[in-house]
Design a protein around this motif. Structure first.
Motif, PDB file in Angstrom:
ATOM      1  N   LYS A 445       0.840  -1.208   0.000  1.00 10.19           N
ATOM      2  CA  LYS A 445       0.000   0.000   0.000  1.00 10.19           C
ATOM      3  C   LYS A 445       0.871   1.253   0.000  1.00 10.19           C
ATOM      4  O   LYS A 445       0.536   2.255  -0.613  1.00 10.19           O
ATOM      5  N   ASP A 446       2.017   1.188   0.687  1.00  9.39           N
ATOM      6  CA  ASP A 446       2.936   2.329   0.684  1.00  9.39           C
ATOM      7  C   ASP A 446       3.636   2.488  -0.663  1.00  9.39           C
ATOM      8  O   ASP A 446       3.984   3.585  -1.061  1.00  9.39           O
ATOM      9  N   GLU A 447       3.873   1.378  -1.337  1.00 11.15           N
ATOM     10  CA  GLU A 447       4.660   1.428  -2.568  1.00 11.15           C
ATOM     11  C   GLU A 447       3.806   1.572  -3.824  1.00 11.15           C
ATOM     12  O   GLU A 447       4.338   1.779  -4.909  1.00 11.15           O
ATOM     13  N   SER A 448       2.492   1.420  -3.704  1.00  6.59           N
ATOM     14  CA  SER A 448       1.626   1.629  -4.858  1.00  6.59           C
ATOM     15  C   SER A 448       1.863   3.039  -5.387  1.00  6.59           C
ATOM     16  O   SER A 448       1.913   3.989  -4.622  1.00  6.59           O
ATOM     17  N   CYS A 449       2.048   3.168  -6.704  1.00  9.59           N
ATOM     18  CA  CYS A 449       2.393   4.493  -7.235  1.00  9.59           C
ATOM     19  C   CYS A 449       1.181   5.401  -7.263  1.00  9.59           C
ATOM     20  O   CYS A 449       1.306   6.611  -7.391  1.00  9.59           O
ATOM     21  N   GLY A 450      -0.015   4.822  -7.192  1.00 10.21           N
ATOM     22  CA  GLY A 450      -1.208   5.643  -7.107  1.00 10.21           C
ATOM     23  C   GLY A 450      -1.938   5.821  -8.414  1.00 10.21           C
ATOM     24  O   GLY A 450      -2.989   6.460  -8.473  1.00 10.21           O
ATOM     25  N   THR A 453      -6.746   3.056  -9.489  1.00  8.20           N
ATOM     26  CA  THR A 453      -7.567   3.210  -8.291  1.00  8.20           C
ATOM     27  C   THR A 453      -7.591   1.938  -7.445  1.00  8.20           C
ATOM     28  O   THR A 453      -7.472   1.991  -6.236  1.00  8.20           O
ATOM     29  N   PHE A 454      -7.763   0.787  -8.105  1.00 13.37           N
ATOM     30  CA  PHE A 454      -7.897  -0.441  -7.332  1.00 13.37           C
ATOM     31  C   PHE A 454      -6.641  -0.759  -6.549  1.00 13.37           C
ATOM     32  O   PHE A 454      -6.702  -1.240  -5.424  1.00 13.37           O
ATOM     33  N   CYS A 455      -5.511  -0.504  -7.141  1.00 17.21           N
ATOM     34  CA  CYS A 455      -4.262  -0.751  -6.429  1.00 17.21           C
ATOM     35  C   CYS A 455      -4.097   0.267  -5.305  1.00 17.21           C
ATOM     36  O   CYS A 455      -3.811  -0.087  -4.166  1.00 17.21           O
ATOM     37  N   ARG A 456      -4.326   1.547  -5.623  1.00 12.78           N
ATOM     38  CA  ARG A 456      -4.112   2.608  -4.632  1.00 12.78           C
ATOM     39  C   ARG A 456      -5.073   2.483  -3.451  1.00 12.78           C
ATOM     40  O   ARG A 456      -4.666   2.413  -2.304  1.00 12.78           O
ATOM     41  N   SER A 493      -5.617  -3.532 -12.111  1.00 16.16           N
ATOM     42  CA  SER A 493      -4.328  -2.844 -12.024  1.00 16.16           C
ATOM     43  C   SER A 493      -3.517  -3.018 -13.300  1.00 16.16           C
ATOM     44  O   SER A 493      -3.552  -4.068 -13.932  1.00 16.16           O
ATOM     45  N   LEU A 494      -2.793  -1.974 -13.618  1.00 17.37           N
ATOM     46  CA  LEU A 494      -2.040  -1.946 -14.873  1.00 17.37           C
ATOM     47  C   LEU A 494      -0.763  -2.777 -14.817  1.00 17.37           C
ATOM     48  O   LEU A 494      -0.396  -3.430 -15.786  1.00 17.37           O
ATOM     49  N   CYS A 495      -0.085  -2.738 -13.695  1.00 15.68           N
ATOM     50  CA  CYS A 495       1.234  -3.370 -13.676  1.00 15.68           C
ATOM     51  C   CYS A 495       1.313  -4.503 -12.662  1.00 15.68           C
ATOM     52  O   CYS A 495       0.384  -4.761 -11.901  1.00 15.68           O
ATOM     53  N   GLY A 496       2.449  -5.150 -12.671  1.00 16.83           N
ATOM     54  CA  GLY A 496       2.692  -6.305 -11.818  1.00 16.83           C
ATOM     55  C   GLY A 496       2.495  -6.030 -10.343  1.00 16.83           C
ATOM     56  O   GLY A 496       2.092  -6.919  -9.593  1.00 16.83           O
ATOM     57  N   LEU A 497       2.765  -4.801  -9.898  1.00 17.29           N
ATOM     58  CA  LEU A 497       2.640  -4.526  -8.470  1.00 17.29           C
ATOM     59  C   LEU A 497       1.211  -4.778  -7.993  1.00 17.29           C
ATOM     60  O   LEU A 497       0.967  -5.558  -7.078  1.00 17.29           O
ATOM     61  N   GLY A 498       0.253  -4.136  -8.666  1.00 15.52           N
ATOM     62  CA  GLY A 498      -1.138  -4.303  -8.273  1.00 15.52           C
ATOM     63  C   GLY A 498      -1.674  -5.695  -8.583  1.00 15.52           C
ATOM     64  O   GLY A 498      -2.419  -6.276  -7.798  1.00 15.52           O
TER      65      GLY A 498
END
Lengths: 598, 181
Positions: A445-450, A453-456, A493-498
């Motif tokens: 949650k801290d590292e989500s780039c924002g 929306t779903f990831c952030r 989410s668009l990328c691997g992080l999310g």
């Protein structure tokens, strides 16, 4: 020059230095002044649990490995072993006369990639060329076309070691075939997964092999420049990389018309500024371009439109370090190891509640049990083995019951985990799985780039729910909400992080649902970790009244007179555990908190 | 060697901030995408990046202040406030978390009187939580002014902080600075 009678090698990678190796090295330096003994520095020997490590090599070929040394132990080695020829048996880990046991850590591994780590001096290019370094590059440049290099990599079966396992040759071929005069190769050394240090060790211990891999990759795809994107948290690796670049330039391996060929190549270093998302390739590109590291849509893929709009191949440190080996020894030797779909070896950073934590390398397909028990020597606390976690915040927890799972890309995916970049965290009974899931969500949650929306917002919501469960305020429907949210975050989410952030929660729910339910329904933490659900008590029979705990307590919650049993004032206790650490009589007990009503 | 250079830069940066920033921008101007290296060098020269420094860097480089600001606030490495005399980074990677990083942070807060992410009232210590320092086998780990310390316990923390205090008092004395401690 005659061969010195003794060579002393001190492991000076970051973990060695953290364990005190620099002081040991300095003591050797003092004690060996004017002597014929050759004192050398080397990288990570891999047995991080025994740092600082020192190896003594005798002219006759005998090798002795010493571990957990203090500066004073160094003096003993000088006096007894180097001067009188008697190895210091009680400090010995490996070598004639040692107590058996430690050798299984190395014997059960297959060290191809890590072969040089702890053997050569990473700050000296001659140490690398003496064992065949830059021969892979020479072979490629003098005898092969770029197409043949890519074909060789295809036959080796090498797949990206950053975690996703994309075939390396495909990435290279696409970049080679893309239109454009300027092309780039990027070495992704933004090793952001907490609990992973493979790339750091390779960069610190065998720096030139990564450079050589970049050069071969550059030749194969037709690039004239490369960037190493490396975490600023790795100052030693950065320093050695800079040194390696200048040495390679001076030796003609880097620069204009390398080794007399038409191939010219430059390498630049970019220090990452501390954003986990920059390990994702499009975010990494943004970061090198000097912007906020936010991922963008693919296609176009970096192979078509990458750094500064030019075709770019982004490869992980370990992937690139494999390349010179393949070129030097041939694709067949490499692909003879591993499984059908996953070839070669994989380096893991073995850590957590394990007896022998360190850097290990195994053929693909080795089972988890073999890693934990045969190489790692079992659980450090003596408690039962509960789970391993692979892939960091993107990965999953694998329960001990699935310990027979072979470690390869497909098998791990099948059970909901991923290979990941190579972090392998071992957990015992004392680890609370809800707390582990919360830990990873705190991170993501801290590292989500924002951007999405779903990831952030979604990761924040998940974290809030997990927080409330560990506080004893969980609701019956919470676990289901977590599962629903997880699916939405993955697809939104668009990328691997999310896309992978919910994995730690999903796998812990899948395999440890009963723990979630105990927290929610009974307000009980089976591992006795969640602070709100436990309380500390002093066992009056065991307490000797030594007052040590009372002096340690930061809130003054412990009171009592000397030589009489003490007691804890629960309202003031913050359950920090300092008293438990200080107590020599195991008189402080943890029990469930009766105030939190089920 | 490198360390020494950095210290030299530090002194000249403090005395001649405008000149130091100009020099940093010039050093990176020819690179593609120079914004992050410029800001990193400013931080290593001054210890932090202030809004005023952003404005100067923008004037010299032509990169809009908004863009520089967006970078400084995005990446964890950048600080917009000056730090204390000693910087302690507490690793909160997974292995350190399992090994009790929380306890280490708590005892550091207690010993230094600095809050996590803050600086102690006496200006001696700044405390930061970081993701992973990559020394997982020696967990829990901290770095004190870039020097890594492993296998820590609250007891060892006490000792480290005490020794650091002593050392910094000694340094202050050597530099002829009057301390009231």
């Amino acid at each position: 020059m005659p061969e010195p009678e003794y060579r002393v090698k001190v492991g000076l990678a970051t973990c060695g230095i953290a364990g005190g190796a620099a002081k040991v090295y300095a003591r050797f330096q003092d004690a060996l002044k004017g002597s014929a003994v050759s004192l050398e520095r080397t990288g990570c020997i891999g047995m991080c649990y025994n740092e600082p490590l020192v190896e003594v090599l005798e002219a006759g070929g005998k090798r002795y490995l010493y571990g957990k040394l203090t500066p004073d132990d160094a003096l003993r080695i000088v006096e007894e072993h180097l001067k009188q020829g008697r190895p210091v048996i009680d400090l010995l880990l490996l070598g004639e006369g040692c107590t058996p046991g430690e050798e299984t850590f190395l014997d059960k591994q297959k060290r191809i990639l890590l072969k040089n780590c702890g053997l050569i001096d990473p700050e000296n290019i001659e140490s690398y060329t003496a064992i065949g370094g830059y021969e892979g590059l020479r072979a490629a440049l003098t005898a092969m076309t770029p197409g043949e290099v890519i074909e060789e990599i295809r036959r080796s079966g090498l797949r990206g070691r950053g975690g996703a396992g994309f075939p390396t040759h495909t990435k290279w071929r696409l970049t080679r075939e893309a239109a454009g005069v300027q092309k780039y190769i990027i070495c992704n050394a933004d090793e952001g997964d907490p609990g992973a240090f493979m790339d750091r060790s390779i960069l610190e211990s065998d720096t030139h092999s990564v450079l050589e891999g970049m050069l071969i990759a550059g030749y194969a795809i037709g690039a004239s420049a490369g960037y190493v994107y490396i975490r600023a948290e790795y100052p030693l690796a950065i320093r050695r990389l800079k040194l390696a670049i200048s040495q390679a330039e001076a030796s003609g391996f880097l620069g204009e018309r390398i080794l007399g060929s038409d191939f010219s190549f430059k390498v630049f270093i970019r220090e990452g500024a501390g954003a986990f998302v920059c390990g994702e390739e499009t975010a990494l590109l943004m970061s090198i371009e000097g912007k906020r590291g936010m991922p963008r849509f693919r296609p176009p893929f970096p192979a078509q439109k990458g750094l500064f709009g030019s075709p770019t191949s982004i490869n992980n440190v370990e992937t690139l370090a494999n390349v010179p080996r393949i070129m030097h020894q041939g694709a067949e030797a490499y692909s003879s190891l591993g499984t059908e779909e996953s070839k070669g070896t994989k380096v893991f950073a073995l850590a957590g509640k394990i007896r022998r934590g360190g850097l290990i390398e195994i053929p693909m397909g080795t089972t988890i049990n073999k890693i934990v028990f045969e190489i790692g020597g079992g659980i450090s606390t003596g408690k039962p083995f509960k789970a391993v976690q692979t892939g960091g915040p993107s990965g999953g927890c694998i329960p001990a019951s699935l310990g027979d799972t072979p470690v390869d890309y497909e098998s791990l995916k099948k059970i909901g985990a991923i290979m990941g970049s190579g972090g392998l965290l071992v957990m015992d009974e004392e680890t609370c799985m809800v707390d582990v899931a919360k830990y990873f969500l705190t991170f993501t949650k801290d590292e989500s780039c924002g951007k999405c929306t779903f990831c952030r917002a979604g990761t924040n919501q998940m974290h809030k729910i997990l927080e409330r469960i560990t506080q004893g305020e969980g609701r019956e429907e919470d676990v289901q909400i977590l599962v629903d949210l997880a699916e939405k975050i993955k697809s939104g989410s668009l990328c691997g992080l999310g896309q992978t952030a919910p994995n730690p929660v999903l796998t812990t729910i899948q395999f440890f649902r009963d723990e979630y339910e105990a927290h929610v329904r009974e307000k009980y933490c089976p591992a006795k970790k969640c602070k709100a659900l436990i309380e500390y008590k002093i066992d009056r029979d065991s307490c000797t009244g030594c007052t040590l705990c009372a002096r340690q307590c930061p809130t003054g919650a412990i009171s009592g007179t000397k030589k009489e049993a003490h007691s804890i004032q629960l309202s003031a206790c913050i359950r920090c555990g300092l008293c438990i650490n200080s107590c020599k009589f195991e008189a402080i007990l943890i029990s469930s908190n009766p105030k939190v009503k089920a | 060697m490198e360390h020494k250079n950095m210290n030299n830069l530090k002194i000249s940066a403090k005395e001649q901030p405008l000149f130091a920033i100009m020099e940093i921008v010039q050093r990176h101007q020819a690179e593609q995408g120079p914004a992050i290296p410029i800001l990193q060098d400013i931080q290593s020269a001054f210890g932090y990046v202030s809004p005023q420094m952003l404005e100067r860097a923008s004037e010299f480089s032509g990169i809009p202040v908004s863009e520089l600001y967006s970078i400084v606030t995005f990446y964890a490495q950048f600080r917009m406030e000056p730090i204390g005399e000693n910087l302690i980074q507490v690793c909160h990677g997974t292995a350190c978390h399992l090994a009790g990083a929380e306890k280490i942070t708590e005892s550091l807060q207690f010993e230094t009187k600095a809050s996590a992410g803050g600086t102690s009232p006496d200006g001696k210590f700044s405390l930061e939580k970081v993701a992973c320092l990559g020394c997982c086998s020696l967990a829990p780990v901290i770095t004190l002014n870039e020097e890594t310390n492993g296998r820590l316990t609250p007891d060892k923390i006490k000792k480290i902080v005490k020794e650091t205090r002593k050392l910094s008092a000694k340094n202050a004395e050597a530099m002829g600075v009057c301390t009231d401690a």
